[in-house]
Write a protein that holds these residues in place. Sequence first.
Motif, mmCIF file in Angstrom:
data_model
loop_
_atom_site.group_PDB
_atom_site.id
_atom_site.type_symbol
_atom_site.label_atom_id
_atom_site.label_comp_id
_atom_site.label_asym_id
_atom_site.label_seq_id
_atom_site.Cartn_x
_atom_site.Cartn_y
_atom_site.Cartn_z
ATOM 1 N N SER A 79 0.615 -1.149 -0.111
ATOM 2 C CA SER A 79 -0.144 0.152 -0.096
ATOM 3 C C SER A 79 0.802 1.109 -0.042
ATOM 4 O O SER A 79 2.115 1.230 0.462
ATOM 5 N N TYR A 80 0.509 2.332 -0.410
ATOM 6 C CA TYR A 80 1.005 3.521 -0.508
ATOM 7 C C TYR A 80 1.305 4.444 0.751
ATOM 8 O O TYR A 80 2.235 4.878 1.130
ATOM 9 N N TYR A 81 0.204 4.020 1.579
ATOM 10 C CA TYR A 81 0.194 4.277 2.937
ATOM 11 C C TYR A 81 1.534 3.668 3.736
ATOM 12 O O TYR A 81 2.395 4.473 4.357
ATOM 13 N N TYR A 82 1.842 2.474 3.482
ATOM 14 C CA TYR A 82 2.945 1.748 4.062
ATOM 15 C C TYR A 82 3.963 2.167 3.514
ATOM 16 O O TYR A 82 5.047 2.677 4.140
ATOM 17 N N PHE A 83 4.210 2.283 2.171
ATOM 18 C CA PHE A 83 5.358 3.014 1.699
ATOM 19 C C PHE A 83 5.879 4.434 2.122
ATOM 20 O O PHE A 83 6.784 4.696 2.331
ATOM 21 N N MET A 84 4.715 5.186 2.406
ATOM 22 C CA MET A 84 5.414 6.608 2.756
ATOM 23 C C MET A 84 5.594 6.610 4.060
ATOM 24 O O MET A 84 6.529 7.427 4.590
ATOM 25 N N HIS A 85 4.993 5.734 5.038
ATOM 26 C CA HIS A 85 5.460 5.671 6.408
ATOM 27 C C HIS A 85 7.175 5.164 6.451
ATOM 28 O O HIS A 85 7.676 5.573 7.155
ATOM 29 N N GLN A 86 7.213 4.146 5.544
ATOM 30 C CA GLN A 86 8.447 3.412 5.586
ATOM 31 C C GLN A 86 9.448 4.438 5.095
ATOM 32 O O GLN A 86 10.587 4.620 5.637
ATOM 33 N N ASN A 87 9.127 5.209 4.139
ATOM 34 C CA ASN A 87 10.322 5.855 3.413
ATOM 35 C C ASN A 87 10.407 7.333 3.698
ATOM 36 O O ASN A 87 11.357 8.103 3.334
ATOM 37 N N LEU A 88 9.396 7.799 4.534
ATOM 38 C CA LEU A 88 9.397 9.391 4.948
ATOM 39 C C LEU A 88 8.667 9.658 6.287
ATOM 40 O O LEU A 88 9.698 9.950 7.356
ATOM 41 N N PHE A 89 7.630 9.389 6.364
ATOM 42 C CA PHE A 89 6.893 9.715 7.664
ATOM 43 C C PHE A 89 7.416 9.503 8.867
ATOM 44 O O PHE A 89 7.563 10.165 9.895
ATOM 45 N N ASP A 90 7.696 8.409 8.974
ATOM 46 C CA ASP A 90 8.276 7.494 10.343
ATOM 47 C C ASP A 90 9.732 7.916 10.752
ATOM 48 O O ASP A 90 10.066 7.575 11.787
ATOM 49 N N GLN A 91 10.215 8.717 9.978
ATOM 50 C CA GLN A 91 11.499 8.977 10.119
ATOM 51 C C GLN A 91 11.785 10.630 9.994
ATOM 52 O O GLN A 91 12.980 10.962 10.552
ATOM 53 N N VAL A 92 10.692 11.414 10.125
ATOM 54 C CA VAL A 92 10.935 12.759 10.427
ATOM 55 C C VAL A 92 9.771 13.308 11.370
ATOM 56 O O VAL A 92 9.165 12.399 11.812
ATOM 57 N N ASN A 93 9.822 14.495 11.738
ATOM 58 C CA ASN A 93 9.037 15.026 12.936
ATOM 59 C C ASN A 93 7.643 15.293 12.154
ATOM 60 O O ASN A 93 7.200 16.399 12.797
ATOM 61 N N ILE A 94 7.043 14.646 11.216
ATOM 62 C CA ILE A 94 5.887 15.306 10.545
ATOM 63 C C ILE A 94 4.749 14.701 11.646
ATOM 64 O O ILE A 94 4.745 13.689 12.224
ATOM 65 N N ASN A 95 3.693 15.386 11.690
ATOM 66 C CA ASN A 95 2.554 15.007 12.726
ATOM 67 C C ASN A 95 1.933 13.895 11.958
ATOM 68 O O ASN A 95 1.250 14.151 10.582
ATOM 69 N N PRO A 96 1.722 12.674 12.021
ATOM 70 C CA PRO A 96 0.958 11.655 11.346
ATOM 71 C C PRO A 96 -0.681 12.048 11.017
ATOM 72 O O PRO A 96 -0.855 11.744 9.996
ATOM 73 N N GLU A 97 -0.914 13.080 11.987
ATOM 74 C CA GLU A 97 -2.304 13.345 11.798
ATOM 75 C C GLU A 97 -2.350 14.538 10.434
ATOM 76 O O GLU A 97 -3.433 14.568 9.694
ATOM 77 N N ASN A 98 -1.251 15.041 9.884
ATOM 78 C CA ASN A 98 -1.193 15.997 9.047
ATOM 79 C C ASN A 98 -0.776 15.121 7.556
ATOM 80 O O ASN A 98 -0.566 16.114 6.572
ATOM 81 N N THR A 99 -0.661 13.857 7.530
ATOM 82 C CA THR A 99 -0.337 13.165 6.287
ATOM 83 C C THR A 99 -1.557 12.406 5.825
ATOM 84 O O THR A 99 -2.260 11.865 6.592
#
Length: 243
Positions: A79-99
Motif C-alpha cells: 500500500s502507498y500508506y505503508y510506503f510513505m510511512h517506511q520511506n518518509l513519515f516515520d523518519q521525520v517529525n511530521i505529525n501523522p495526523e497531517n499526512t
Amino acid sequence: MQIYKATDYKDMSRKAANIISAQVIMKPNCVLGLATGSTPIGTYQQLIEWYKKGDLDFSDVTTVNLDEYKGLPRTNDQSYYYFMHQNLFDQVNINPENTHLPNGMEPNSEKECARYESLIHSLGGVDLQLLGLGHNGHIGFNEPGEAFEKETHCIDLQERTIEANKRFFASADDVPKQAYTMGIKTIMQAKKILVIVSGEDKADIVAKAFFGPVTPAVPASILQMHNDVTLVGDEAALSKIPR
Ligand code: F6R
C-alpha cells in the motif's frame, strides 16, 4: 518551465530535495503533494538526512499523496500508506495526523473521492506537488486517454499494470484491480509542480511529455500549460530533450 540537469540519480535526488526543503523553509506550514514509486525514494532519503542533521523541520507540514490502491489495507506492504510511512513519515517529525492519502479501504468510490478532493481544498490547495513520470506519460494513476478535467477519481488498473504488479503479491488475484488517484485537474491546481525523472528508459517520454504536443494520449504533456513547473532529471533521462 525550469529544467535542472543532474549528473545521476543521487544528484537528481539532492536537487529535488533542495527544492522541497526551500518550500518547507519558506512556508513551514506548507502543503506538500507527494508521490510513491522508485524515483522519489532518494529524494525522501535526502530530506530525512537533512532533518536528522537539524536542518529541516516538518512539524507544521501537511502532506497529501497522489494515489492509493483500492482495497489494500494500510498494513499491506504494497500500500502507498505503508510506503510513505517506511520511506518518509516515520523518519521525520511530521505529525501523522497531517499526512493524508486516499483511504483505500473505503469501498464507496464516490464518497472517498469527494472526501479527498474537499480535503485538499480545505487545506488551501497544494503548495508544491512532487511527481514521478510513468513510461507512457502517466502521472498519478492517470493513464493515457483520461480526460484532463478530472478531479480525484477511482480508476480500473490496466491489465498490463496488474500483470506487472503481480510479482509483489502472492498471486495475480491478490493484485488490486482499482485505485484512487488525484485527477489531472487536481494536480494542475497545485501552485508549484516538481517533476523528477531518472534513467535512460525515461528519455523518450520526457521528450514527448515536455516538448511534444499537449494531448490526453500523454497525460503529463498538460504540465506544459502549468505556470510553475520544475523538471529535475539526470543526464540519461534528459538526453533526448531539444538543446
Ligand atoms: C506514484 C505515482 C506514479 C509514479 C510513476 C513513476 O505515486 O503516482 O505515477 O510516479 O509510475 O514511477 P517510478 O518512479 O517508479 O518510475
